[in-house]
Design a protein around this motif. Sequence first.
Motif, mmCIF file in Angstrom:
data_model
loop_
_atom_site.group_PDB
_atom_site.id
_atom_site.type_symbol
_atom_site.label_atom_id
_atom_site.label_comp_id
_atom_site.label_asym_id
_atom_site.label_seq_id
_atom_site.Cartn_x
_atom_site.Cartn_y
_atom_site.Cartn_z
ATOM 1 N N ASP A 1 41.169 1.348 -1.614
ATOM 2 C CA ASP A 1 41.599 2.735 -1.776
ATOM 3 C C ASP A 1 42.676 2.921 -2.840
ATOM 4 O OD1 ASP A 1 39.845 3.487 0.238
ATOM 5 O OD2 ASP A 1 41.384 3.477 1.801
ATOM 6 N N ASN A 2 43.576 1.945 -2.994
ATOM 7 C CA ASN A 2 44.742 2.134 -3.850
ATOM 8 C C ASN A 2 44.808 1.249 -5.088
ATOM 9 O OD1 ASN A 2 46.194 4.066 -2.043
ATOM 10 N ND2 ASN A 2 46.048 2.325 -0.663
ATOM 11 N N ARG A 3 44.103 0.159 -5.084
ATOM 12 C CA ARG A 3 44.138 -0.771 -6.217
ATOM 13 C C ARG A 3 42.712 -1.251 -6.517
ATOM 14 N NH1 ARG A 3 49.615 -2.707 -7.096
ATOM 15 N NH2 ARG A 3 48.681 -4.361 -8.308
ATOM 16 N N PRO A 4 41.839 -0.324 -6.871
ATOM 17 C CA PRO A 4 40.424 -0.680 -7.056
ATOM 18 C C PRO A 4 40.182 -1.741 -8.139
ATOM 19 C CG PRO A 4 40.848 1.559 -7.822
ATOM 20 C CD PRO A 4 42.095 1.086 -7.135
ATOM 21 N N GLU A 5 41.036 -1.796 -9.163
ATOM 22 C CA GLU A 5 40.844 -2.814 -10.210
ATOM 23 C C GLU A 5 41.081 -4.214 -9.645
ATOM 24 O OE1 GLU A 5 43.387 -0.431 -10.555
ATOM 25 O OE2 GLU A 5 42.132 1.050 -11.568
ATOM 26 N N ASP A 6 42.159 -4.353 -8.856
ATOM 27 C CA ASP A 6 42.424 -5.645 -8.215
ATOM 28 C C ASP A 6 41.286 -6.003 -7.266
ATOM 29 O OD1 ASP A 6 44.878 -5.958 -9.491
ATOM 30 O OD2 ASP A 6 46.030 -5.133 -7.819
ATOM 31 N N TRP A 7 40.833 -5.019 -6.479
ATOM 32 C CA TRP A 7 39.763 -5.273 -5.524
ATOM 33 C C TRP A 7 38.495 -5.728 -6.239
ATOM 34 C CZ3 TRP A 7 38.874 -6.628 -0.840
ATOM 35 C CH2 TRP A 7 37.557 -6.631 -0.387
ATOM 36 N N GLN A 8 38.152 -5.072 -7.344
ATOM 37 C CA GLN A 8 36.922 -5.433 -8.063
ATOM 38 C C GLN A 8 36.970 -6.873 -8.558
ATOM 39 O OE1 GLN A 8 36.598 -2.382 -11.059
ATOM 40 N NE2 GLN A 8 35.799 -0.869 -9.616
ATOM 41 N N ARG A 9 38.120 -7.299 -9.061
ATOM 42 C CA ARG A 9 38.234 -8.683 -9.543
ATOM 43 C C ARG A 9 38.111 -9.675 -8.386
ATOM 44 N NH1 ARG A 9 42.580 -6.455 -12.124
ATOM 45 N NH2 ARG A 9 44.061 -7.823 -11.037
ATOM 46 N N LEU A 10 38.757 -9.376 -7.261
ATOM 47 C CA LEU A 10 38.673 -10.269 -6.100
ATOM 48 C C LEU A 10 37.275 -10.257 -5.487
ATOM 49 C CD1 LEU A 10 42.117 -9.495 -4.443
ATOM 50 C CD2 LEU A 10 41.463 -11.565 -5.693
ATOM 51 N N GLU A 11 36.667 -9.085 -5.489
ATOM 52 C CA GLU A 11 35.317 -8.959 -4.932
ATOM 53 C C GLU A 11 34.317 -9.812 -5.708
ATOM 54 O OE1 GLU A 11 32.964 -5.194 -3.232
ATOM 55 O OE2 GLU A 11 33.207 -5.131 -5.399
ATOM 56 N N LYS A 12 34.449 -9.867 -7.014
ATOM 57 C CA LYS A 12 33.547 -10.694 -7.832
ATOM 58 C C LYS A 12 33.621 -12.162 -7.423
ATOM 59 C CE LYS A 12 33.460 -7.828 -11.962
ATOM 60 N NZ LYS A 12 33.937 -7.662 -13.334
ATOM 61 N N ILE A 13 34.802 -12.590 -7.002
ATOM 62 C CA ILE A 13 35.001 -13.993 -6.618
ATOM 63 C C ILE A 13 34.569 -14.248 -5.178
ATOM 64 C CG2 ILE A 13 36.738 -15.804 -6.259
ATOM 65 C CD1 ILE A 13 38.432 -14.307 -8.442
ATOM 66 N N TYR A 14 35.007 -13.392 -4.255
ATOM 67 C CA TYR A 14 34.864 -13.674 -2.827
ATOM 68 C C TYR A 14 33.735 -12.929 -2.125
ATOM 69 C CZ TYR A 14 39.316 -16.000 -3.432
ATOM 70 O OH TYR A 14 40.313 -16.840 -3.860
ATOM 71 N N ASP A 15 33.283 -11.820 -2.690
ATOM 72 C CA ASP A 15 32.214 -11.041 -2.051
ATOM 73 C C ASP A 15 31.365 -10.385 -3.140
ATOM 74 O OD1 ASP A 15 30.667 -9.743 -0.117
ATOM 75 O OD2 ASP A 15 32.107 -8.122 0.172
ATOM 76 N N PRO A 16 30.679 -11.203 -3.957
ATOM 77 C CA PRO A 16 29.966 -10.673 -5.119
ATOM 78 C C PRO A 16 28.894 -9.634 -4.786
ATOM 79 C CG PRO A 16 29.537 -13.030 -4.847
ATOM 80 C CD PRO A 16 30.555 -12.639 -3.827
ATOM 81 N N GLU A 17 28.389 -9.629 -3.579
ATOM 82 C CA GLU A 17 27.385 -8.627 -3.202
ATOM 83 C C GLU A 17 28.033 -7.321 -2.729
ATOM 84 O OE1 GLU A 17 24.621 -10.358 -0.460
ATOM 85 O OE2 GLU A 17 24.307 -12.101 -1.738
ATOM 86 N N GLY A 18 29.357 -7.330 -2.579
ATOM 87 C CA GLY A 18 30.070 -6.123 -2.180
ATOM 88 C C GLY A 18 29.816 -5.712 -0.739
ATOM 89 N N THR A 19 29.463 -6.653 0.100
ATOM 90 C CA THR A 19 29.115 -6.370 1.490
ATOM 91 C C THR A 19 30.242 -5.668 2.236
ATOM 92 O OG1 THR A 19 27.717 -8.325 1.464
ATOM 93 C CG2 THR A 19 28.252 -7.423 3.621
#
Length: 157
Positions: free
Chosen positions: A105-123
């Motif tokens: 909700d508040n830091r989508p850029e940080d989340w997107q970078r972490l998501e690519k590493i830890y949850d690439p499917e965005g589940t």
Amino acid sequence: MKSTLLLLFIVGILGFCLALPHPPTTAAPLKSTYDSRFDNINIDEILQQERLLKNYVKCLEGTGPCTADGKALKETLPDAIATDCAKCTEKQKYGSDKVTRFLIDNRPEDWQRLEKIYDPEGTYRKAYLAGKKQEAKEDTSTTTTTTKSEDESGDKE
């Protein structure tokens, strides 16, 4: 004939030995939950301090050094995501939800970078956003129902 009997005897002894219970292994038992020593970390403090939060994000990305807490989180995170936090304590589940919701909700850029590493499917993100959308629908229908009931009873203010 004697060799056949000897062979049958050896096979019988071998079968008996294999049927005996094996001694316990010395391997460490599987933990039912992750280490709870970090359960009392003040999550709000981390989320409110820009420098502290950035350091955790960099640690998790592998672009910065890790504290002991950050290292433990980095080692645990892949398993926690893969198992939907099955081994998390209640405090860990609450904390992980709070942090990931804050980042989405508040830091989508940080989340997107972490998501690519830890949850690439965005589940996780997809489930969170679907739940958020459902909650908004339920809030809207509750408000509509309440307003409609007030209209029918004539108790409008």
